[in-house]
Design an enzyme around this catalytic site. Structure first.
Site, mmCIF file in Angstrom:
data_model
loop_
_atom_site.group_PDB
_atom_site.id
_atom_site.type_symbol
_atom_site.label_atom_id
_atom_site.label_comp_id
_atom_site.label_asym_id
_atom_site.label_seq_id
_atom_site.Cartn_x
_atom_site.Cartn_y
_atom_site.Cartn_z
ATOM 1 N N GLY A 72 17.060 5.103 -18.645
ATOM 2 C CA GLY A 72 18.123 4.981 -19.647
ATOM 3 C C GLY A 72 18.347 6.292 -20.362
ATOM 4 O O GLY A 72 18.519 6.329 -21.577
ATOM 5 N N ASN A 109 12.563 3.792 -21.440
ATOM 6 C CA ASN A 109 13.505 3.692 -22.548
ATOM 7 C C ASN A 109 14.657 2.727 -22.270
ATOM 8 O O ASN A 109 15.307 2.262 -23.203
ATOM 9 C CB ASN A 109 14.054 5.092 -22.863
ATOM 10 C CG ASN A 109 15.208 5.062 -23.837
ATOM 11 O OD1 ASN A 109 15.033 4.835 -25.025
ATOM 12 N ND2 ASN A 109 16.428 5.273 -23.325
ATOM 13 N N SER A 127 10.280 -1.598 -30.456
ATOM 14 C CA SER A 127 11.244 -1.728 -31.552
ATOM 15 C C SER A 127 10.591 -2.463 -32.695
ATOM 16 O O SER A 127 9.633 -3.225 -32.502
ATOM 17 C CB SER A 127 12.476 -2.515 -31.080
ATOM 18 O OG SER A 127 13.304 -2.881 -32.165
ATOM 19 N N TYR A 155 15.784 -10.048 -27.398
ATOM 20 C CA TYR A 155 15.387 -8.646 -27.592
ATOM 21 C C TYR A 155 13.980 -8.563 -28.192
ATOM 22 O O TYR A 155 13.155 -7.744 -27.768
ATOM 23 C CB TYR A 155 16.404 -7.967 -28.506
ATOM 24 C CG TYR A 155 16.300 -6.464 -28.609
ATOM 25 C CD1 TYR A 155 16.684 -5.648 -27.553
ATOM 26 C CD2 TYR A 155 15.844 -5.865 -29.780
ATOM 27 C CE1 TYR A 155 16.608 -4.265 -27.657
ATOM 28 C CE2 TYR A 155 15.777 -4.488 -29.898
ATOM 29 C CZ TYR A 155 16.151 -3.692 -28.832
ATOM 30 O OH TYR A 155 16.074 -2.325 -28.948
ATOM 31 N N ALA A 188 11.460 -9.375 -25.498
ATOM 32 C CA ALA A 188 11.295 -8.267 -24.550
ATOM 33 C C ALA A 188 10.466 -7.141 -25.149
ATOM 34 O O ALA A 188 9.549 -6.616 -24.506
ATOM 35 C CB ALA A 188 12.673 -7.748 -24.122
ATOM 36 N N ILE A 201 17.963 3.360 -35.813
ATOM 37 C CA ILE A 201 18.256 4.728 -35.381
ATOM 38 C C ILE A 201 19.745 4.821 -35.074
ATOM 39 O O ILE A 201 20.319 3.903 -34.457
ATOM 40 C CB ILE A 201 17.442 5.090 -34.115
ATOM 41 C CG1 ILE A 201 15.943 4.816 -34.325
ATOM 42 C CG2 ILE A 201 17.680 6.544 -33.730
ATOM 43 C CD1 ILE A 201 15.284 5.644 -35.409
#
Length: 239
Positions: free
Chosen positions: A8, A85, A137, A150, A153, A183
């Site tokens: 990514g 990433n 994250s 999310y 994951a 970010i």
């Protein structure tokens, strides 16, 4: 020659990591799934110190074939650094979440970690050096409403990081996760930045370059005693 693969890597944090590692002397391998123009732009920002390697990390066969093809073209070298990433967001409350949104997020982030890392481990073990950095994250640490997929994951990535670190530490291979907060990237576009800043002690969103500096340290030989860790970079936004 030192090679670093960034999945990514065409935009956002991936691009910043690629540029930083190129500045540190690595030949960067920029993975992307479809956006060749942005990937090419990343390579230009890296001063041409690297190459593009397109494949979908969620596709096991495609990933293995791409990585084996690269190795055949570089018989005297190996990929010593991998930054996992690649990831996407498809936010929704779970009651309304389409099954495809659940599977696609996990396939890219979590299965992608396996599909990319597993084929690279034998060479790292043979050379007795490797650096694996997984992009987690704050969602994987805290869990956020509207991000069950999310969060699952990223939480899985954190658990896998800790487990794999114990498997390969004796071979001088470190495995760490970086857990960014908010970010400023395409991934945070559409969020209410003014409101969210009030919840962050630093009173601002972070930059991709700040994350890239952390990654660059974790892949150095000097970081060899740091493994199995999750390093938060979130401006003080802790649970």
């Amino acid at each position: 020659m030192n090679y670093a693969l960034i999945t990514g890597g065409s935009r956002g944090i991936g691009r910043a990591v690629a540029v930083k590692l190129a500045q540190e002397g690595y030949q960067v391998i920029i993975n992307y799934a479809s956006n060749e123009a942005e990937a090419q732009r990343t390579l230009e920002l890296c001063g041409g110190k690297g190459e593009l390697l397109p494949f979908d990390v969620s596709d096991a066969r495609q990933s293995r074939e791409a990585l084996e093809g690269w190795q055949q073209q570089h018989p005297e070298d190996y990929i010593a650094v991998v930054v996992n990433n690649a990831g996407i967001r498809r936010d929704n409350v779970m009651a309304l979440m389409p099954a495809d949104d659940w599977h696609r997020v996990l396939d890219i982030t979590l299965s992608g970690f396996f599909n990319v890392t597993q084929p690279l481990l034998p060479a790292m073990q043979l050379h007795k050096f490797g650096r694996i950095v997984n992009m987690a994250s704050v969602s994987g640490l805290k869990g956020l409403p509207g991000q069950t997929n999310y969060s699952a994951a990223k939480g899985g990535i954190i658990a896998a990081t800790k487990a794999l670190a114990q498997e390969v530490a004796r071979r001088n291979i470190t495995v760490n996760a970086v857990a960014p907060g908010f970010i400023k990237t395409d991934m945070t576009e559409g969020l209410d930045e003014a409101a969210l800043k009030k919840t962050i002690p630093a009173n601002r969103f972070g930059t991709p370059e700040e994350v890239a500096h952390l990654v660059a340290f974790l892949v150095t030989p000097e970081a060899g005693y740091i493994t199995g860790n999750v390093v938060s970079i979130n401006g003080g936004l802790y649970t």
